[in-house]
Design a protein around this motif. Structure first.
Motif, PDB file in Angstrom:
ATOM      1  N   LYS A  33       0.831  -1.040  -0.087  1.00  0.00           N
ATOM      2  CA  LYS A  33      -0.007  -0.063  -0.002  1.00  0.00           C
ATOM      3  C   LYS A  33       0.865   1.235   0.027  1.00  0.00           C
ATOM      4  N   PHE A  38      -1.715   1.623  -4.343  1.00  0.00           N
ATOM      5  CA  PHE A  38      -0.546   0.523  -4.251  1.00  0.00           C
ATOM      6  C   PHE A  38       0.495   0.891  -4.883  1.00  0.00           C
ATOM      7  N   GLU A  97      -5.614  -8.293  -4.616  1.00  0.00           N
ATOM      8  CA  GLU A  97      -6.335  -7.346  -3.486  1.00  0.00           C
ATOM      9  C   GLU A  97      -7.813  -7.217  -3.517  1.00  0.00           C
TER      10      GLU A  97
END
Length: 160
Positions: free
Chosen positions: A5, A49, A111
């Motif tokens: 992240k 990200f 994700e």
């Protein structure tokens, strides 16, 4: 390489990466997009990200986007909901053609799976030959086309 992240401390490096890609072949970005506003929006939603190299330098970014105009397109599958858009994929020019964009996409899709999404979708500029090849290799389907944001796009979608 490490996928993680983005942090607030990454702001200048990520904005510089975005800026460096404007005007490069196949890039549809321009006029300050993406910029500080998009960075702040993505950070607020914990949706940005990045990929960093062994030296800790950011070499690529990807965002889980929330854009009502994109979501309102009628081409997205009704049976693959909930879904999410991956967007603002960028790889540092000196690191391109090494499979990093594909890795970013794969991490982004992982994700989305963790978030309970059933599919991923995004817009790809029709002239972005490199991206089009990558999405074919990853078995994405073209489900429509759009002219949002004064650009011609293919609408890509894939079940997760």
């Amino acid at each position: 390489m490490k996928f993680r992240k983005a942090k607030q401390d990454d702001k200048e490096e990520i904005l510089a990466l975005y800026q460096s890609l404007i005007g490069t072949p196949y890039c549809a970005w321009g006029n300050g997009y993406p910029g500080e506003q998009e960075f702040d929006y993505d950070m607020k939603r914990k949706a940005l990200f990045c990929m960093e190299n062994e030296d800790g330098e950011i070499i690529g970014t990807i965002t889980v986007d929330e854009d009502p105009q994109v979501e309102a397109l009628t081409c997205w599958s009704k049976t693959l909901q909930p879904s999410a858009e991956l967007s603002r994929l960028g790889v540092r020019t000196d690191m391109q053609n090494q499979g990093i964009a594909r890795q970013l996409l794969q991490h982004g899709m992982e994700e989305l799976k963790k978030q309970g999404k059933r599919s991923v979708h995004f817009l790809v500029c029709k002239t972005n030959k490199k991206a089009l090849r990558s999405y074919e290799k990853l078995h994405f389907d073209v489900v429509g086309e759009s002219d949002l944001f004064d650009e011609d796009w293919w609408c890509y979608e894939k079940e997760l």
